[in-house]
Motif scaffolding. Sequence first.
Motif, mmCIF file in Angstrom:
data_model
loop_
_atom_site.group_PDB
_atom_site.id
_atom_site.type_symbol
_atom_site.label_atom_id
_atom_site.label_comp_id
_atom_site.label_asym_id
_atom_site.label_seq_id
_atom_site.Cartn_x
_atom_site.Cartn_y
_atom_site.Cartn_z
ATOM 1 N N LYS A 141 0.795 -1.208 0.072
ATOM 2 C CA LYS A 141 -0.018 0.058 -0.118
ATOM 3 C C LYS A 141 0.934 1.340 -0.197
ATOM 4 N N TRP A 143 2.892 4.324 -0.926
ATOM 5 C CA TRP A 143 3.280 5.112 -2.244
ATOM 6 C C TRP A 143 4.602 5.104 -2.671
ATOM 7 N N ASP A 144 4.960 5.104 -3.805
ATOM 8 C CA ASP A 144 6.551 5.334 -4.118
ATOM 9 C C ASP A 144 7.407 4.463 -3.147
ATOM 10 N N ILE A 220 1.322 9.809 3.370
ATOM 11 C CA ILE A 220 1.962 10.021 2.200
ATOM 12 C C ILE A 220 2.958 11.204 2.074
ATOM 13 N N SER A 227 2.059 12.389 -6.179
ATOM 14 C CA SER A 227 1.763 12.287 -4.535
ATOM 15 C C SER A 227 0.928 13.339 -4.316
ATOM 16 N N GLU A 230 -2.606 11.930 -5.032
ATOM 17 C CA GLU A 230 -2.735 10.816 -4.562
ATOM 18 C C GLU A 230 -3.311 11.372 -3.128
#
Lengths: 444, 444
Positions: A141, A143-144, A220, A227, A230
Motif C-alpha cells: 500500500k 506510495w512510491d 503519504i 503524490s 494521491e
Amino acid sequence: MRAVLLAAGEGKRLRPFFQGPKPLMHLLGLSLLERNILTMRDCGIKEFIIVTGCYDEEIREFLGKGDSLGVSLKYLHNSAWKLGNGVSAYAFHREYRNGEKFILMMCDHIFEPKVVKSFITAAEKLAEGEVLLAADKRLEKVWDLEECTKIKAETNKGLYLGKNLTEYNAVDCGLFIGTKALLNSLAEAIAEKKYNLTDGVKRLAEKGKLKLHFVEGFWIDVDDLPSLKEAEKMLLKSLIPPKDGLISKWINRRFSLRLTKILASTDLTPNQITLISFFLCLASAWCFAVVSPFWGGLLAQLSSIIDGVDGEIARLKFLKSNYGALFDAILDRYGDFAIVIGMTYAWFSGTGGVFALLVGLVALAGMPMSMLFKEKFKAISGKQFIPEDYDGVFRFVPANRDGRLLLIMLGGVFNLLPFTLILLAVISHFQTLMRLVKVGNQLQ
Amino acid sequence: MRAVLLAAGEGKRLRPFFQGPKPLMHLLGLSLLERNILTMRDCGIKEFIIVTGCYDEEIREFLGKGDSLGVSLKYLHNSAWKLGNGVSAYAFHREYRNGEKFILMMCDHIFEPKVVKSFITAAEKLAEGEVLLAADKRLEKVWDLEECTKIKAETNKGLYLGKNLTEYNAVDCGLFIGTKALLNSLAEAIAEKKYNLTDGVKRLAEKGKLKLHFVEGFWIDVDDLPSLKEAEKMLLKSLIPPKDGLISKWINRRFSLRLTKILASTDLTPNQITLISFFLCLASAWCFAVVSPFWGGLLAQLSSIIDGVDGEIARLKFLKSNYGALFDAILDRYGDFAIVIGMTYAWFSGTGGVFALLVGLVALAGMPMSMLFKEKFKAISGKQFIPEDYDGVFRFVPANRDGRLLLIMLGGVFNLLPFTLILLAVISHFQTLMRLVKVGNQLQ
C-alpha cells in the motif's frame, strides 16, 4: 507534548507546479503545514516549533504566532538547511527542555488524523533513551516505495534503516517521538559529517533504541505532482464516515466529495453550506407546490448531496463544531418538513382532498422519527444507535434521510407524489415501530 | 457493602390499622421492608441481612431469597427480640466478616433515596473503629421530635445521646454505618443488661468514636398512623422532578400525584400507564375529529396528567428503566401527532380548506422540535439542556409538552381550533429559532 515540524527544504520537485514555499502549498483548502499543525492540534498538541530554512520569512509571515489556528508557534531558523534534514532536526536542541518527549514530523508528509492519534497514544509507553518511529509494513500500500527509507524490523524494533536496504519489511513514515537520545544521536552523526535524519536514526537502531509503531491508515510523502494528487484522493476518501447511510455511501458521496474538492479552496464555512442545503429544500418544496415535481425532486436530491458537503468540509478543514452539528440537525428537519409540505400541497390542490391532507400529515410526522429515536436512545443508554445492530433487514429500507430524499427525488421525477407520500409515511413509522420492538429486547 | 435491616419488633402502635407484621405493611405499593431494600439497591447494595424476631416466618415467606427484588437476602432470627433492638443488631455478629463496614437500618424508617445515597458516600471516609450515624439538625422539620433519640453534637461528632436529653442540637435518624466497634460496644452494653441500640451507641459517643452525617432531605420513623400518612405525603412530594415544566408543576402534578397514590397499590406497570396516556391521546384525536372539541380538549389534558403518572410510579416503586424512558418519549410524540391531526381534520372538514391544511402541517412539524432540540443538544455537548439557562423569558411560553397540551385543552373547551393550531405552530417554531440563536452564542 510539543511538536517539531521540519519545513526547511526547498521542494524542488514540485517547483514546476507551485511557485511559493512547499510547506505553504495548498492541498484541499489548507497548506501542508497548516494541515499538519491542525491534525496534531486535534490530538491535543498546542505548542509547535517550526524549523525553517530556505523560506524562513515567507513561512513566518504566513502563519505568524499561530493565533488563527488556535495554537502557539515558534520558529527556529537553520541556515545550514542545505546540508540535510538531520541538521534541521538537530536545530531543536536549542529549545529542548530536559526530559521532554517531542513529536518530530516532516511538514510534507500527510497523515490521516487517526494515524497521528494512535501514534501519540503509543508514545506513552516509550522509555527514556528510546525513540519511536511510525512505520508501515503494508508494503503493497506504500506510495512510491522506491523513494522511501526502508526498515528491517524485528517485532516492534528497528534493526537496520536505509533507502537502499535490500532486505526489509517496513518503511519509515517520517513521524517520530523524539527524546534526548535522538538529539544526541544526531549530534554524533553531524560530527561525522553525516547530515541526514536517517543517519542519526540508524545509530539508535544499532543500539537497539529504535522502537516502531506500525500505522494503520493513510499517509503519504508529498514530493511531486502524482503524490499530491494521491494525497488529495486519499484525504477525500477519509471524509466518508464509517457509519454512512447506504444511499449516501453508494450515490451521494460520489457527488459530494467532488463538490467538497471544489469548495475546499473557497472560504465557505460548513454552516453556510448547511444553509445552502436548507435553501435548496425550500426551493424543492416550492417547485413541488407550484412549478413541477420534476424540479422539486431534483432539488431535493441536490440538497441531500450538499447535506454531506458541510460535514466533509468541516472534517477536511478542521472546522468541526458542536454548534455546526446542532444547526445541521435542526435545519435538516426543517428541510424535510418543507419538502413534504410542498408535496402534500401539490397533491391536495390537484386531486387529493382530504385523503391528501391525512397522508401528508402522517408522512410529515414520520420525518423526524428516525433521528428522534436515535438521539433518545443515545441519551438514555449512552450508546450510539447503530442501525446495523438493531434494524436487521430493515436497514435496507430507505427510511433514513439519505433514503427518504432519494425516494422523494424518484417520486418527483416520475410524478408519483401520492404514492411517494404514502410510502414515506409507511416506512418511517414502520421503522420506528420495529426499533421499539427490537430495542425492547435488548435495552434495560 | 452489606446492609443489616432490623425487622424484629412487633409494631404495636400500628396494630389497630394493620394486622400483619409491620415490616410488611404497605406504603404506596411497597412494604416498608421492600422499600428500604430497593432504596439501598439503587445505591449499589446487593446483599442484605434481615434480623427477624416476632414475625420470622411471615417475613421469610414474603421476601424469600430476594430474587424478585434482584438482591440476595439472608435472615437471622433473634429469639430474644423482646429485650430490645440492641440485641437484634448484635445478632449480626454471627455473620460479621472481619474488617467489613456495614449499613444498619431500622426497617420502619423511611428515607428519600438521595438521603441514603449521600450517607453511603460519606461512609467512605469512616476510619476503622468509628461508627457513622445519620443525624438531622433541622429540628423544626423533624417529625414527632418527642419520640426521637436526641444528640448533643459538636461539629460532626456525637457527644451524648438519649431520648430525654434536655440540651441537644440534632436527632438520630436510625441509619448507621457500623464496624466491629459497634458490635463490641453492643456486646458490652448487653453484658450490663442494657438491651437497646442506643445503649451501645452511647458508649461509642463517650469514647469519641461516633461520627455524624447530617442528612438533607426527607426521612421519617413510621410508628403510628399519622407518621404513616406523613411518609406517604413526603414520598409523593419527592416524586416531582427538580426540572419540571411550569404547567406540570402548577397544574398536572396536583392530579397526577393523587392518581399515583391510587395506582401505586395496583400492578399497573409504568409502560402500561404510558400506553394508557397514549390511547387517551388517540381518543382525544378522535373526539376532535368527529365528536366534539370539548371532549377532545379534556382528554388531551387528562392524557397530559397521566403522562406524569408513569414516571411517578416508576420512581416510587423503583421500576425505572431505560426502555421505559424511550417508550414514553416515542409514544408522547405519536400522541401529539394524533391530536394535531385530529384538530386539523376537524378544522379542515368544517370551514378550513387549504389554509387549515397548511397550518395543520406546520403545527404538526412543531410538535417534536422541543424534544429534538434538547436531545441533540445533550448528545453534542454532553450537557442537559436546561430551558431556564437558554430560553430566557421564553420559558414562560407554553411550548413544551405540558404547555402545548394545556393550550390544546383550552382550544378544545372554548372551540377555538384554528387559533390554537396557529398558536401551536408559531410558538413551537419560534422557540426552536430562539434556541438556535441563544445556544449559538454559548456552544462551541
